[in-house]
Design a protein around this motif. Structure first.
Motif, PDB file in Angstrom:
ATOM      1  N   PHE A  26       0.854  -1.179   0.000  1.00  0.00           N
ATOM      2  CA  PHE A  26       0.000   0.000   0.000  1.00  0.00           C
ATOM      3  C   PHE A  26       0.892   1.232   0.000  1.00  0.00           C
ATOM      4  O   PHE A  26       2.051   1.164   0.394  1.00  0.00           O
ATOM      5  N   THR A  27       0.321   2.353  -0.410  1.00  0.00           N
ATOM      6  CA  THR A  27       1.045   3.618  -0.445  1.00  0.00           C
ATOM      7  C   THR A  27       0.904   4.354   0.881  1.00  0.00           C
ATOM      8  O   THR A  27       1.834   4.989   1.360  1.00  0.00           O
ATOM      9  N   LEU A  28      -0.295   4.262   1.477  1.00  0.00           N
ATOM     10  CA  LEU A  28      -0.623   5.010   2.690  1.00  0.00           C
ATOM     11  C   LEU A  28      -1.439   4.156   3.635  1.00  0.00           C
ATOM     12  O   LEU A  28      -2.365   3.462   3.210  1.00  0.00           O
ATOM     13  N   LEU A  29      -1.104   4.237   4.910  1.00  0.00           N
ATOM     14  CA  LEU A  29      -1.923   3.660   5.971  1.00  0.00           C
ATOM     15  C   LEU A  29      -2.650   4.819   6.630  1.00  0.00           C
ATOM     16  O   LEU A  29      -2.024   5.737   7.139  1.00  0.00           O
ATOM     17  N   LEU A  30      -3.967   4.786   6.585  1.00  0.00           N
ATOM     18  CA  LEU A  30      -4.815   5.790   7.218  1.00  0.00           C
ATOM     19  C   LEU A  30      -5.550   5.072   8.331  1.00  0.00           C
ATOM     20  O   LEU A  30      -6.368   4.187   8.070  1.00  0.00           O
ATOM     21  N   PRO A  82       9.115   0.338   5.439  1.00  0.00           N
ATOM     22  CA  PRO A  82       9.592   1.614   5.978  1.00  0.00           C
ATOM     23  C   PRO A  82       9.197   2.830   5.137  1.00  0.00           C
ATOM     24  O   PRO A  82       9.193   3.947   5.639  1.00  0.00           O
ATOM     25  N   ASP A  83       8.843   2.628   3.871  1.00  0.00           N
ATOM     26  CA  ASP A  83       8.449   3.741   3.004  1.00  0.00           C
ATOM     27  C   ASP A  83       6.952   4.041   3.044  1.00  0.00           C
ATOM     28  O   ASP A  83       6.495   5.001   2.422  1.00  0.00           O
ATOM     29  N   LEU A  84       6.197   3.234   3.759  1.00  0.00           N
ATOM     30  CA  LEU A  84       4.759   3.432   3.853  1.00  0.00           C
ATOM     31  C   LEU A  84       4.462   4.757   4.545  1.00  0.00           C
ATOM     32  O   LEU A  84       4.991   5.036   5.618  1.00  0.00           O
ATOM     33  N   LYS A  85       3.624   5.576   3.924  1.00  0.00           N
ATOM     34  CA  LYS A  85       3.185   6.834   4.541  1.00  0.00           C
ATOM     35  C   LYS A  85       2.107   6.484   5.555  1.00  0.00           C
ATOM     36  O   LYS A  85       1.300   5.575   5.326  1.00  0.00           O
ATOM     37  N   ILE A  86       2.104   7.214   6.679  1.00  0.00           N
ATOM     38  CA  ILE A  86       1.150   6.912   7.751  1.00  0.00           C
ATOM     39  C   ILE A  86       0.452   8.184   8.203  1.00  0.00           C
ATOM     40  O   ILE A  86       1.093   9.205   8.438  1.00  0.00           O
ATOM     41  N   MET A  87      -0.887   8.098   8.312  1.00  0.00           N
ATOM     42  CA  MET A  87      -1.675   9.198   8.848  1.00  0.00           C
ATOM     43  C   MET A  87      -2.666   8.649   9.857  1.00  0.00           C
ATOM     44  O   MET A  87      -3.363   7.672   9.586  1.00  0.00           O
ATOM     45  N   PHE A  88      -2.708   9.290  11.018  1.00  0.00           N
ATOM     46  CA  PHE A  88      -3.673   8.936  12.057  1.00  0.00           C
ATOM     47  C   PHE A  88      -4.860   9.879  11.954  1.00  0.00           C
ATOM     48  O   PHE A  88      -4.696  11.074  11.708  1.00  0.00           O
ATOM     49  N   ILE A  89      -6.055   9.328  12.155  1.00  0.00           N
ATOM     50  CA  ILE A  89      -7.266  10.135  12.267  1.00  0.00           C
ATOM     51  C   ILE A  89      -7.873   9.790  13.619  1.00  0.00           C
ATOM     52  O   ILE A  89      -8.139   8.624  13.905  1.00  0.00           O
ATOM     53  N   VAL A 132      -1.128  13.536  11.789  1.00  0.00           N
ATOM     54  CA  VAL A 132      -2.359  13.364  12.558  1.00  0.00           C
ATOM     55  C   VAL A 132      -3.403  14.350  12.063  1.00  0.00           C
ATOM     56  O   VAL A 132      -3.112  15.530  11.884  1.00  0.00           O
ATOM     57  N   LEU A 133      -4.603  13.845  11.827  1.00  0.00           N
ATOM     58  CA  LEU A 133      -5.746  14.684  11.488  1.00  0.00           C
ATOM     59  C   LEU A 133      -6.787  14.447  12.576  1.00  0.00           C
ATOM     60  O   LEU A 133      -7.245  13.322  12.759  1.00  0.00           O
ATOM     61  N   SER A 134      -7.094  15.496  13.324  1.00  0.00           N
ATOM     62  CA  SER A 134      -8.008  15.358  14.459  1.00  0.00           C
ATOM     63  C   SER A 134      -9.467  15.457  14.035  1.00  0.00           C
ATOM     64  O   SER A 134      -9.820  16.296  13.213  1.00  0.00           O
ATOM     65  N   VAL A 189      -8.854  14.806   2.232  1.00  0.00           N
ATOM     66  CA  VAL A 189      -8.287  14.576   0.905  1.00  0.00           C
ATOM     67  C   VAL A 189      -7.075  15.476   0.694  1.00  0.00           C
ATOM     68  O   VAL A 189      -6.039  15.036   0.188  1.00  0.00           O
ATOM     69  N   ARG A 190      -7.169  16.731   1.115  1.00  0.00           N
ATOM     70  CA  ARG A 190      -6.044  17.661   0.975  1.00  0.00           C
ATOM     71  C   ARG A 190      -4.825  17.182   1.771  1.00  0.00           C
ATOM     72  O   ARG A 190      -3.704  17.206   1.286  1.00  0.00           O
ATOM     73  N   GLU A 191      -5.037  16.705   2.990  1.00  0.00           N
ATOM     74  CA  GLU A 191      -3.925  16.226   3.819  1.00  0.00           C
ATOM     75  C   GLU A 191      -3.310  14.943   3.241  1.00  0.00           C
ATOM     76  O   GLU A 191      -2.105  14.758   3.283  1.00  0.00           O
ATOM     77  N   VAL A 192      -4.143  14.067   2.705  1.00  0.00           N
ATOM     78  CA  VAL A 192      -3.640  12.847   2.062  1.00  0.00           C
ATOM     79  C   VAL A 192      -2.776  13.235   0.862  1.00  0.00           C
ATOM     80  O   VAL A 192      -1.676  12.706   0.684  1.00  0.00           O
ATOM     81  N   GLU A 193      -3.260  14.170   0.052  1.00  0.00           N
ATOM     82  CA  GLU A 193      -2.494  14.624  -1.106  1.00  0.00           C
ATOM     83  C   GLU A 193      -1.140  15.205  -0.681  1.00  0.00           C
ATOM     84  O   GLU A 193      -0.108  14.931  -1.308  1.00  0.00           O
ATOM     85  N   ARG A 194      -1.141  16.013   0.372  1.00  0.00           N
ATOM     86  CA  ARG A 194       0.119  16.598   0.871  1.00  0.00           C
ATOM     87  C   ARG A 194       1.092  15.532   1.338  1.00  0.00           C
ATOM     88  O   ARG A 194       2.280  15.589   1.044  1.00  0.00           O
ATOM     89  N   LEU A 195       0.575  14.577   2.088  1.00  0.00           N
ATOM     90  CA  LEU A 195       1.446  13.523   2.623  1.00  0.00           C
ATOM     91  C   LEU A 195       2.023  12.683   1.491  1.00  0.00           C
ATOM     92  O   LEU A 195       3.209  12.358   1.499  1.00  0.00           O
ATOM     93  N   LEU A 196       1.221  12.350   0.514  1.00  0.00           N
ATOM     94  CA  LEU A 196       1.694  11.534  -0.610  1.00  0.00           C
ATOM     95  C   LEU A 196       2.683  12.287  -1.488  1.00  0.00           C
ATOM     96  O   LEU A 196       3.554  11.676  -2.100  1.00  0.00           O
TER      97      LEU A 196
END
Length: 128
Positions: free
Chosen positions: A55-59, A81-88, A108-110, A119-126
């Motif tokens: 996967f590209t991103l773990l949300l 180790p290259d997997l992008k990670i975002m917590f919600i 982190v997105l609260s 979507v904007r934060e996912v785009e930035r992280l990627l």
């Protein structure tokens, strides 16, 4: 020079969120934004899928049954180790300031947040 859309690899998002309605909203919003989303209601099932395919991103939500998001992210980073990670989460400030080891590049997105913000934060992280 234009890029042929069929030659651009689709970003694959692994979503772990225990709230059924929130998971559905996130899936639809990210799908409409052009992402391929595979989702699970807990960290344990998400981790098993991550062991099977890339996967590209773990949300991920942080507070979930069977395996919380922090443990999922830690294990996921060991696999890729290259997997992008975002917590919600609605509990980010309390949980991420604890002694738990979280991946250094995680964002982190609260909650609550607008789906456009997600979507904007996912785009930035990627793009990082």
């Amino acid at each position: 020079m234009t890029v042929n859309p069929s030659r651009v690899p689709m970003c694959r998002i692994l979503l772990a969120e225990d709230d059924d309605s929130m998971r559905g909203f996130l899936e639809r919003a990210l799908g409409k934004a052009g992402y391929e989303v595979t989702s699970f209601a807990n960290g344990e099932e998400a981790y098993e899928r991550l062991r099977e395919e890339p996967f590209t991103l773990l949300l991920t939500d942080i507070v979930m049954p069977r395996m919380d998001g922090i443990e999922l992210a830690r294990r996921a980073a060991e696999i890729d180790p290259d997997l992008k990670i975002m917590f919600i989460t609605g509990f980010a400030a309390v949980i991420l300031n604890s002694e738990n080891a979280t991946p250094k590049e995680a964002r982190v997105l609260s909650k609550p947040f607008h789906l456009k913000d997600l979507v904007r934060e996912v785009e930035r992280l990627l793009a990082a």
